[in-house]
Scaffold this motif. Structure first.
Motif, PDB file in Angstrom:
ATOM      1  N   UNK A  34      36.055  49.221  43.495  1.00 17.54           N
ATOM      2  CA  UNK A  34      36.110  48.497  42.229  1.00 17.54           C
ATOM      3  C   UNK A  34      37.457  48.720  41.547  1.00 17.54           C
ATOM      4  N   UNK A  35      37.744  47.845  40.569  1.00 14.74           N
ATOM      5  CA  UNK A  35      38.953  47.988  39.769  1.00 14.74           C
ATOM      6  C   UNK A  35      38.608  47.758  38.306  1.00 14.74           C
ATOM      7  N   UNK A  36      39.438  48.294  37.424  1.00 11.89           N
ATOM      8  CA  UNK A  36      39.324  48.029  36.001  1.00 11.89           C
ATOM      9  C   UNK A  36      40.407  47.022  35.634  1.00 11.89           C
ATOM     10  N   UNK A  37      39.982  45.904  35.050  1.00  9.54           N
ATOM     11  CA  UNK A  37      40.885  44.801  34.740  1.00  9.54           C
ATOM     12  C   UNK A  37      40.996  44.633  33.224  1.00  9.54           C
ATOM     13  N   UNK A  38      42.208  44.607  32.730  1.00 10.59           N
ATOM     14  CA  UNK A  38      42.449  44.291  31.327  1.00 10.59           C
ATOM     15  C   UNK A  38      42.580  42.779  31.180  1.00 10.59           C
ATOM     16  N   UNK A  39      41.773  42.186  30.321  1.00  9.10           N
ATOM     17  CA  UNK A  39      41.745  40.733  30.171  1.00  9.10           C
ATOM     18  C   UNK A  39      43.034  40.221  29.535  1.00  9.10           C
ATOM     19  N   UNK A  40      43.625  39.215  30.173  1.00  5.16           N
ATOM     20  CA  UNK A  40      44.818  38.553  29.639  1.00  5.16           C
ATOM     21  C   UNK A  40      44.465  37.184  29.071  1.00  5.16           C
ATOM     22  N   UNK A  41      43.762  36.366  29.877  1.00  4.68           N
ATOM     23  CA  UNK A  41      43.356  35.029  29.445  1.00  4.68           C
ATOM     24  C   UNK A  41      41.876  34.825  29.756  1.00  4.68           C
ATOM     25  N   UNK A  42      41.197  34.108  28.862  1.00  2.80           N
ATOM     26  CA  UNK A  42      39.805  33.707  29.064  1.00  2.80           C
ATOM     27  C   UNK A  42      39.743  32.183  29.078  1.00  2.80           C
ATOM     28  N   UNK A  43      39.040  31.629  30.045  1.00  6.47           N
ATOM     29  CA  UNK A  43      38.832  30.193  30.122  1.00  6.47           C
ATOM     30  C   UNK A  43      37.582  29.802  29.330  1.00  6.47           C
ATOM     31  N   UNK A  44      37.725  28.829  28.439  1.00  5.61           N
ATOM     32  CA  UNK A  44      36.555  28.260  27.768  1.00  5.61           C
ATOM     33  C   UNK A  44      36.363  26.844  28.308  1.00  5.61           C
TER      34      UNK A  44
END
Length: 334
Positions: A34-44
């Motif tokens: 597994x990896x820990x991902x920091x969110x950059x962009x979210x798609x709506x």
């Protein structure tokens, strides 16, 4: 701790802020693989509205009091997978939250030298692939044919029209503001565009499609879709991608019966979702990337700044506020 957005009430009609809730939850620690991902962009995306209903569909509904998920681009901040390193930029279907623990199978690396990271949520992501497969596999536009696209200034529709131009078609887009009409004609090279809010769509279609309609890419449904039917040519094709006009209806949608039009023209009307073409994603991505690098297709984004504005950005979709792909920028890529 981090912020997270949950669905706490199933919307009745148009969603409201009261259907959602911000929560503070632990960031989480990745385990092996597994990896820990920091969110950059979210798609709506409009399709998320359907997942908020407790009804059978092509994808399971969201559970109440659980985090909402959609397309996300982020950066790996901790890895326990041999496939990913710290600072890799990745994309996948992840939560509306500031960080996500993801299995290595749930994400893939993206090349930010080829295109900006956000493009992997639009022209090089699911919306671009939706346009690619829906138009080329079902629509099959031929040189000189007439292609009409509803929702033409949106993330999918704008790419559909550009691919149709690559294939040599006469392209007519339908959108809801003068700004969008100008964008379709001046920036994307559509041959004509119709403002459904200020024009009679049936009359405008007859004027802009003098040879009839060979392909209608359906994103909207409702009265706009009905206006197309009398102009269908023999063996016309209708890829049905969406019906946003009905997504917030409290009662079942009603309208014209399509059978007579389909029989008279031997037309094909086929619904689809991009998941139907999962086995061809690599091929589609390569084709889209090639056209993008060659300058044959471009994209526009409506970017909302800040995680706290994610709900607002989603609700704006149903007001037609976005030009191109609607995304939320949560953080910077380091």
């Amino acid at each position: 701790m981090q912020k997270q957005i949950k669905l706490v009430r199933r919307p009745v009609g148009t969603p409201s802020k009261e259907d959602f809730e911000f929560a503070h939850v632990p960031v989480g620690e990745p385990e092996e693989g597994e990896v820990l991902v920091k969110t950059t962009y979210i798609s709506v995306d409009p399709y998320l509205r359907g997942r908020m209903n407790d009804a059978k569909s092509y994808v399971a509904p969201f559970e109440l009091d659980s985090v909402i998920t959609s397309g996300v681009v982020g950066q790996v901040v901790q890895s326990k997978s041999p496939k990913f390193e710290k600072n890799d930029v990745v994309t996948g279907s992840l939560g509306w939250q500031e960080y996500s623990v993801a299995k290595e199978s749930e994400i893939r690396k993206i090349d930010t030298k080829l295109a900006p990271a956000s493009a992997y949520l639009s022209v090089l992501g699911m919306t671009g692939l939706t346009a690619y497969f829906g138009l080329l596999d079902i629509g099959k536009p031929q040189e000189g044919e007439t292609v009409v696209v509803s929702g033409a200034a949106g993330a999918v529709g704008s790419v559909v029209g550009q691919i149709a131009k690559v294939k040599g078609a006469h392209v007519v887009g339908i959108a809801g503001s003068d700004e969008k009409i100008a964008y379709l004609k001046k920036e994307l090279g559509f041959d004509a565009a119709i403002n459904y809010k200020t024009e009679d769509v049936g009359t405008a279609l007859r004027n802009t499609c003098p040879d009839g309609i060979d392909v209608y890419f359906e994103n909207v449904g409702g009265e706009i879709g009905e206006a197309v039917l009398p102009l269908l040519n023999k063996f016309a094709r209708i890829p049905v991608c969406g019906a946003i006009s009905a997504y917030n209806n409290k009662e079942a949608d009603k309208g014209l019966r399509v059978q007579g039009y389909l029989i008279k023209t031997s037309a094909l009307m086929q619904g689809f979702t991009v998941g139907d073409y999962a086995s061809g994603f690599k091929e589609g991505s390569q084709a889209l990337a090639g056209w993008y690098q060659e300058g044959k297709i471009q994209y526009e984004e409506t970017v909302t700044e800040g995680f706290d504005q994610t709900i607002e950005a989603f609700l704006d979709l149903f007001q037609g506020a976005n030009l191109g792909k609607a995304i939320v920028k949560v953080s910077e890529i380091e």
